[in-house]
Structures are given as C-alpha cells and as structure tokens.
Motif scaffolding. Sequence first.
Motif, short mmCIF file in Angstrom:
data_model
loop_
_atom_site.label_atom_id
_atom_site.label_comp_id
_atom_site.label_asym_id
_atom_site.label_seq_id
_atom_site.Cartn_x
_atom_site.Cartn_y
_atom_site.Cartn_z
N ILE A 184 0.84 -1.37 -0.07
CA ILE A 184 0.14 0.02 0.14
C ILE A 184 0.92 1.17 0.09
N ALA A 185 1.94 1.33 0.70
CA ALA A 185 2.75 2.45 0.82
C ALA A 185 3.40 2.52 -0.59
N LEU A 186 3.86 1.45 -1.26
CA LEU A 186 4.52 1.33 -2.53
C LEU A 186 3.51 2.25 -3.49
N LEU A 187 2.26 1.65 -3.36
CA LEU A 187 1.15 2.21 -4.36
C LEU A 187 1.15 3.83 -4.15
N LEU A 188 1.02 4.25 -2.75
CA LEU A 188 1.15 5.92 -2.56
C LEU A 188 2.43 6.44 -3.22
N ILE A 189 3.64 5.91 -3.01
CA ILE A 189 4.79 6.35 -3.51
C ILE A 189 4.68 6.58 -5.23
N ALA A 190 4.03 5.38 -5.81
CA ALA A 190 4.12 5.16 -7.28
C ALA A 190 2.99 6.07 -8.03
N SER A 191 2.13 6.41 -7.30
CA SER A 191 0.75 7.19 -7.61
C SER A 191 0.87 8.69 -7.44
#
Length: 166
Positions: free
Chosen positions: A158-165
């Motif tokens: 989920i943290a990666l998703l926030l960074i990637a978005s």
Amino acid sequence: MTAGTHDSRLTTADFMAFTIGAAFALLHLKRALGPDVSTPGLIVGSLAFLWLTATTAGPFVVLFRRMAGVESEGPTVGDRLWLVLGAPWILSSLFAWLQSGFPAIVLAVGVAEACLLAMIEVWRRWISVSAEEAKVAFSGAWTNRFGMILAIAWPVQIALLLIAST
C-alpha cells in the motif's frame, strides 16, 4: 539439476526474473523519482525500488522455475502469494503501455485485492494454525519463504502504491 527437482538456491533464471522485475519497478517509480529529488527522497525511492523489484519479480520467478522444471509439485503457498502480489504491478504497466496512460485505478484495485488475498492466506496458513503447521507453511524453497515474507508485509504494498501514484 535435473527436471522436476526441488532446488532451494538462486539460479540464473531467478536473476533474470529480478532484472525484469526491476524494469517494471522503474516504470512505476520514474514519475516519483524525478530529476530534483532530495537525499531523503532518494533514499526512500531506492528502498521502494528494491521492494517493488522484489515484488514484481515474483510472477517471473514462478514462471521461469516452472519452465525449467525446478518445482515438480507446483507452486507453493508462498510462490502463489508472490505471484498474486506482483501481478497487479505488471498488468498495470502493460495496460499503461497499451493505452499510453497510467491506469491508477487498475493498479489501486489490483493491489488492494492482492493485499486482501495475502492477508487472508497468511491468516489461514500461518496465524490461525499451530506452530508446527506454521513451520511447515514457512519451510521449503527460498521462493516459498520469500513469498510469505512479502505477504506478511502486505502493508508495504500500500505504501508503494502511494509512492508510485505521486
């Protein structure tokens, strides 16, 4: 190593899978890691890149090991979890390549579903069982253990998703 054996060491195909995973990770993080990134941002971005590389390599590791005949009994629980966690990142990259736009909703829904499945499977196979059963679920080839570790640490996705978005 003969076909159908159970091998617990890294192979050349595994390193190829990690290289392909790195390419997919870079596609997702290239916007977040622009040219004017600060030192703390670069450190966080590098850690995100390493974790995302490991995640997106999963489907390719499973595929390459299957094609090489390394796992004769089929993918283990950890292998399947690794495949499920890596698939949304790969599919959204391919979708973005075909549509020439980045489908944030496809990635968000895919990662959310993968994390939910990982959480349920970890609970079923590792938390709600006896210590002996949990030990069996966490044993086997390195791919099984690695997939279980990624599944246990599903909030990082989920943290990666926030960074990637960003």
